[in-house]
Scaffold this motif. Sequence first.
Motif, PDB file in Angstrom:
ATOM      1  N   PHE A 274      41.147  63.290  36.640  1.00  0.00           N
ATOM      2  CA  PHE A 274      41.597  63.121  35.252  1.00  0.00           C
ATOM      3  C   PHE A 274      42.568  64.197  34.794  1.00  0.00           C
ATOM      4  O   PHE A 274      43.466  63.929  34.004  1.00  0.00           O
ATOM      5  CB  PHE A 274      40.346  63.104  34.358  1.00  0.00           C
ATOM      6  CG  PHE A 274      40.559  62.627  32.964  1.00  0.00           C
ATOM      7  CD1 PHE A 274      40.959  61.328  32.695  1.00  0.00           C
ATOM      8  CD2 PHE A 274      40.312  63.472  31.886  1.00  0.00           C
ATOM      9  CE1 PHE A 274      41.124  60.878  31.392  1.00  0.00           C
ATOM     10  CE2 PHE A 274      40.470  63.031  30.579  1.00  0.00           C
ATOM     11  CZ  PHE A 274      40.871  61.736  30.335  1.00  0.00           C
ATOM     12  N   PHE A 275      42.412  65.415  35.285  1.00  0.00           N
ATOM     13  CA  PHE A 275      43.253  66.527  34.849  1.00  0.00           C
ATOM     14  C   PHE A 275      44.596  66.596  35.575  1.00  0.00           C
ATOM     15  O   PHE A 275      45.424  67.442  35.253  1.00  0.00           O
ATOM     16  CB  PHE A 275      42.537  67.865  35.029  1.00  0.00           C
ATOM     17  CG  PHE A 275      41.331  68.084  34.155  1.00  0.00           C
ATOM     18  CD1 PHE A 275      41.034  67.246  33.088  1.00  0.00           C
ATOM     19  CD2 PHE A 275      40.481  69.147  34.403  1.00  0.00           C
ATOM     20  CE1 PHE A 275      39.919  67.456  32.284  1.00  0.00           C
ATOM     21  CE2 PHE A 275      39.360  69.372  33.607  1.00  0.00           C
ATOM     22  CZ  PHE A 275      39.080  68.527  32.552  1.00  0.00           C
ATOM     23  N   ASN A 276      44.828  65.728  36.542  1.00  0.00           N
ATOM     24  CA  ASN A 276      46.049  65.796  37.352  1.00  0.00           C
ATOM     25  C   ASN A 276      46.804  64.475  37.388  1.00  0.00           C
ATOM     26  O   ASN A 276      47.492  64.166  38.357  1.00  0.00           O
ATOM     27  CB  ASN A 276      45.701  66.243  38.776  1.00  0.00           C
ATOM     28  CG  ASN A 276      45.192  67.663  38.795  1.00  0.00           C
ATOM     29  OD1 ASN A 276      45.924  68.586  38.463  1.00  0.00           O
ATOM     30  ND2 ASN A 276      43.932  67.838  39.141  1.00  0.00           N
ATOM     31  N   PHE A 277      46.696  63.701  36.316  1.00  0.00           N
ATOM     32  CA  PHE A 277      47.296  62.368  36.317  1.00  0.00           C
ATOM     33  C   PHE A 277      48.819  62.393  36.302  1.00  0.00           C
ATOM     34  O   PHE A 277      49.472  61.408  36.637  1.00  0.00           O
ATOM     35  CB  PHE A 277      46.744  61.555  35.143  1.00  0.00           C
ATOM     36  CG  PHE A 277      46.875  60.076  35.330  1.00  0.00           C
ATOM     37  CD1 PHE A 277      46.356  59.457  36.452  1.00  0.00           C
ATOM     38  CD2 PHE A 277      47.531  59.313  34.396  1.00  0.00           C
ATOM     39  CE1 PHE A 277      46.481  58.087  36.644  1.00  0.00           C
ATOM     40  CE2 PHE A 277      47.662  57.945  34.563  1.00  0.00           C
ATOM     41  CZ  PHE A 277      47.134  57.333  35.692  1.00  0.00           C
ATOM     42  N   HIS A 278      49.418  63.512  35.957  1.00  0.00           N
ATOM     43  CA  HIS A 278      50.877  63.633  35.954  1.00  0.00           C
ATOM     44  C   HIS A 278      51.467  63.424  37.352  1.00  0.00           C
ATOM     45  O   HIS A 278      52.648  63.101  37.482  1.00  0.00           O
ATOM     46  CB  HIS A 278      51.304  64.986  35.404  1.00  0.00           C
ATOM     47  CG  HIS A 278      50.856  66.140  36.239  1.00  0.00           C
ATOM     48  ND1 HIS A 278      49.526  66.517  36.327  1.00  0.00           N
ATOM     49  CD2 HIS A 278      51.541  66.985  37.028  1.00  0.00           C
ATOM     50  CE1 HIS A 278      49.424  67.550  37.142  1.00  0.00           C
ATOM     51  NE2 HIS A 278      50.628  67.856  37.582  1.00  0.00           N
ATOM     52  N   LYS A 279      50.672  63.578  38.381  1.00  0.00           N
ATOM     53  CA  LYS A 279      51.151  63.352  39.754  1.00  0.00           C
ATOM     54  C   LYS A 279      51.534  61.892  39.980  1.00  0.00           C
ATOM     55  O   LYS A 279      52.330  61.600  40.868  1.00  0.00           O
ATOM     56  CB  LYS A 279      50.060  63.722  40.768  1.00  0.00           C
ATOM     57  CG  LYS A 279      49.696  65.178  40.789  1.00  0.00           C
ATOM     58  CD  LYS A 279      48.550  65.400  41.766  1.00  0.00           C
ATOM     59  CE  LYS A 279      48.093  66.831  41.805  1.00  0.00           C
ATOM     60  NZ  LYS A 279      46.942  67.019  42.708  1.00  0.00           N
ATOM     61  N   TRP A 280      50.963  60.991  39.170  1.00  0.00           N
ATOM     62  CA  TRP A 280      51.124  59.568  39.421  1.00  0.00           C
ATOM     63  C   TRP A 280      51.797  58.806  38.288  1.00  0.00           C
ATOM     64  O   TRP A 280      52.491  57.831  38.535  1.00  0.00           O
ATOM     65  CB  TRP A 280      49.748  58.941  39.689  1.00  0.00           C
ATOM     66  CG  TRP A 280      49.005  59.694  40.733  1.00  0.00           C
ATOM     67  CD1 TRP A 280      47.890  60.471  40.550  1.00  0.00           C
ATOM     68  CD2 TRP A 280      49.323  59.798  42.121  1.00  0.00           C
ATOM     69  NE1 TRP A 280      47.507  61.027  41.739  1.00  0.00           N
ATOM     70  CE2 TRP A 280      48.361  60.639  42.727  1.00  0.00           C
ATOM     71  CE3 TRP A 280      50.330  59.267  42.926  1.00  0.00           C
ATOM     72  CZ2 TRP A 280      48.376  60.946  44.078  1.00  0.00           C
ATOM     73  CZ3 TRP A 280      50.344  59.573  44.280  1.00  0.00           C
ATOM     74  CH2 TRP A 280      49.378  60.401  44.834  1.00  0.00           C
ATOM     75  N   PHE A 281      51.574  59.220  37.044  1.00  0.00           N
ATOM     76  CA  PHE A 281      52.042  58.424  35.916  1.00  0.00           C
ATOM     77  C   PHE A 281      53.509  58.718  35.588  1.00  0.00           C
ATOM     78  O   PHE A 281      53.887  59.878  35.445  1.00  0.00           O
ATOM     79  CB  PHE A 281      51.171  58.673  34.675  1.00  0.00           C
ATOM     80  CG  PHE A 281      51.372  57.638  33.609  1.00  0.00           C
ATOM     81  CD1 PHE A 281      50.794  56.388  33.733  1.00  0.00           C
ATOM     82  CD2 PHE A 281      52.143  57.900  32.498  1.00  0.00           C
ATOM     83  CE1 PHE A 281      50.981  55.420  32.761  1.00  0.00           C
ATOM     84  CE2 PHE A 281      52.341  56.947  31.521  1.00  0.00           C
ATOM     85  CZ  PHE A 281      51.760  55.697  31.652  1.00  0.00           C
ATOM     86  N   PRO A 282      54.337  57.667  35.448  1.00  0.00           N
ATOM     87  CA  PRO A 282      55.759  57.880  35.166  1.00  0.00           C
ATOM     88  C   PRO A 282      55.973  58.547  33.799  1.00  0.00           C
ATOM     89  O   PRO A 282      55.234  58.287  32.858  1.00  0.00           O
ATOM     90  CB  PRO A 282      56.336  56.457  35.173  1.00  0.00           C
ATOM     91  CG  PRO A 282      55.177  55.574  34.853  1.00  0.00           C
ATOM     92  CD  PRO A 282      53.970  56.257  35.449  1.00  0.00           C
ATOM     93  N   ASN A 283      56.942  59.381  33.734  1.00  0.00           N
ATOM     94  CA  ASN A 283      57.350  60.060  32.497  1.00  0.00           C
ATOM     95  C   ASN A 283      56.307  61.021  31.930  1.00  0.00           C
ATOM     96  O   ASN A 283      56.433  61.465  30.802  1.00  0.00           O
ATOM     97  CB  ASN A 283      57.749  59.052  31.411  1.00  0.00           C
ATOM     98  CG  ASN A 283      58.867  58.151  31.869  1.00  0.00           C
ATOM     99  OD1 ASN A 283      59.793  58.580  32.536  1.00  0.00           O
ATOM    100  ND2 ASN A 283      58.764  56.881  31.543  1.00  0.00           N
ATOM    101  N   MET A 284      55.267  61.328  32.716  1.00  0.00           N
ATOM    102  CA  MET A 284      54.302  62.351  32.298  1.00  0.00           C
ATOM    103  C   MET A 284      54.612  63.605  33.106  1.00  0.00           C
ATOM    104  O   MET A 284      54.402  63.644  34.311  1.00  0.00           O
ATOM    105  CB  MET A 284      52.852  61.905  32.547  1.00  0.00           C
ATOM    106  CG  MET A 284      51.838  62.917  32.042  1.00  0.00           C
ATOM    107  SD  MET A 284      50.118  62.467  32.427  1.00  0.00           S
ATOM    108  CE  MET A 284      49.910  60.986  31.456  1.00  0.00           C
ATOM    109  N   SER A 285      55.133  64.601  32.435  1.00  0.00           N
ATOM    110  CA  SER A 285      55.539  65.815  33.142  1.00  0.00           C
ATOM    111  C   SER A 285      54.414  66.836  33.260  1.00  0.00           C
ATOM    112  O   SER A 285      54.431  67.681  34.154  1.00  0.00           O
ATOM    113  CB  SER A 285      56.736  66.452  32.441  1.00  0.00           C
ATOM    114  OG  SER A 285      56.419  66.710  31.087  1.00  0.00           O
TER     115      SER A 285
END
Length: 159
Positions: free
Chosen positions: A27-38
């Motif tokens: 949950f704390f590392n979703f930026h690795k996968w979600f587009p436009n989440m830096s």
Amino acid sequence: MEKWEGKVSSTLTKAKADQIWPLFIDFFNFHKWFPNMSTCYGVHGTNGEVGGTRYCAGSSLPNEDGGADQVSWSKERLVAVDLKKMTMSYEMVDCNVGFKSYLSTIKIVCGDGEGCVVQWSFVVNPIKGLTFEDLVKKYQNGLDQTTKKMEDGLVQNFA
């Protein structure tokens, strides 16, 4: 007040549910996968456990500040996790993207053979300046890009 309720799904053919689930529950590392989440990181609790709260920032939705150069951000808390059913629900506790009430559920469903289906449902108060149809399209696009990136990453790691 009327709520918008929607659900989108994405079918993966090269990755199994038990390979995809750990990527979502991180949950704390979703930026690795979600587009436009830096940015995405934990601000409270334990990663992947109920009560864990994350801060996310990026440009996936317009922010209430009105500036195109302003970052959209949210704080989201895990409210339910079922490891056996591969289901997690989270709520938005604060943001600048117009969500006044928000609950989202991710469910990974085993497919026939090698694949799986990722389902993402949400319940939210209507958002000023956005139609329900546009929001569903954003969710579908975000989920499709996320699951493709996850599946491609898994395939590369096992190639």
